[in-house]
Write a protein that holds these residues in place. Sequence first.
Motif, PDB file in Angstrom:
ATOM      1  N   ALA A   1      27.681-108.284  22.472  1.00 44.57           N
ATOM      2  CA  ALA A   1      27.500-107.732  23.818  1.00 44.57           C
ATOM      3  C   ALA A   1      28.108-106.339  23.930  1.00 44.57           C
ATOM      4  N   ILE A   2      29.166-106.100  23.171  1.00 47.43           N
ATOM      5  CA  ILE A   2      29.813-104.779  23.183  1.00 47.43           C
ATOM      6  C   ILE A   2      29.019-103.785  22.348  1.00 47.43           C
ATOM      7  N   VAL A   3      28.786-104.112  21.075  1.00 44.87           N
ATOM      8  CA  VAL A   3      28.248-103.106  20.154  1.00 44.87           C
ATOM      9  C   VAL A   3      26.779-102.795  20.403  1.00 44.87           C
TER      10      VAL A   3
ATOM     11  N   PRO B   1      24.550 -97.394  20.770  1.00 43.56           N
ATOM     12  CA  PRO B   1      24.361 -97.179  19.325  1.00 43.56           C
ATOM     13  C   PRO B   1      25.609 -96.654  18.616  1.00 43.56           C
ATOM     14  N   SER B   2      26.413 -95.870  19.315  1.00 41.00           N
ATOM     15  CA  SER B   2      27.615 -95.347  18.668  1.00 41.00           C
ATOM     16  C   SER B   2      28.633 -96.463  18.410  1.00 41.00           C
TER      17      SER B   2
ATOM     18  N   GLN C   1      31.041-100.483  14.361  1.00 41.01           N
ATOM     19  CA  GLN C   1      31.166-101.814  13.778  1.00 41.01           C
ATOM     20  C   GLN C   1      30.623-101.837  12.355  1.00 41.01           C
ATOM     21  N   GLU C   2      29.473-101.196  12.149  1.00 42.91           N
ATOM     22  CA  GLU C   2      28.875-101.168  10.814  1.00 42.91           C
ATOM     23  C   GLU C   2      29.799-100.484   9.812  1.00 42.91           C
TER      24      GLU C   2
ATOM     25  N   ARG D   1      12.483-105.320  20.490  1.00 44.73           N
ATOM     26  CA  ARG D   1      12.630-103.879  20.727  1.00 44.73           C
ATOM     27  C   ARG D   1      13.671-103.274  19.794  1.00 44.73           C
ATOM     28  N   ASN D   2      14.747-104.013  19.544  1.00 46.58           N
ATOM     29  CA  ASN D   2      15.798-103.514  18.648  1.00 46.58           C
ATOM     30  C   ASN D   2      15.288-103.325  17.221  1.00 46.58           C
TER      31      ASN D   2
END
Length: 203
Positions: free
Chosen positions: A74-76, A80-81, A86-87, A160-161
């Motif tokens: 829900a956060i990430v 996109p930043s 996280q990545e 969509r993602n």
Amino acid sequence: MILCVTGPMAAGKNLAARILEKKGFASIDADTVAHDAVDSCRDAILKEFSGEARKLNIQLETSDKKIDRRALAAIVFSDPSLLKRQEDIVYPYITERINEFFNLNAQKDIVLHATVLYKIPELLAKMDAVLFIDAPTLIRFIRARKRDGLSARHILQRFRNQKNLFAKYKALNADILRVWNIGSEKRLERKIEGFLYKSQPGI
């Protein structure tokens, strides 16, 4: 041979990976490795995202002190930043574990089941080919509703993602074959067998 099986949600990636396993391929699922990565990188994730969690009034840890993956998502996925941050934490772990699997199975054919391998060029470069399993949107929607029981809104957001997923692999010059999974399991298996036959040296 090292293959990547990829494609959008509910296209049939799991089925394709199982077919290859039956044909003797050693199989590794990047999603499973990613789950392990979140647990292994717990401290770094808490340090990076606790402030965002407080701002959004989200509890980032479960009662047993593990990362709540739904809360983290829900956060990430809200920015996109944040996803990139996280990545940057988990991808080194994922890359190391997958490379270990490759080394342990160096004498075997390998299939890596991974949706967003294009985000890790180091691993993508090791693929002999990418099998992009696809299906029309309506078919994928029906499969996802039946399989996962998710709301239509959630499924469409996931779709969509993953927009332009095929183009993202092509942009990296991946040796990619698009396989349409619109029939039976046997039909998909025949398509994969045809690909494997053509991939054998001297044929």
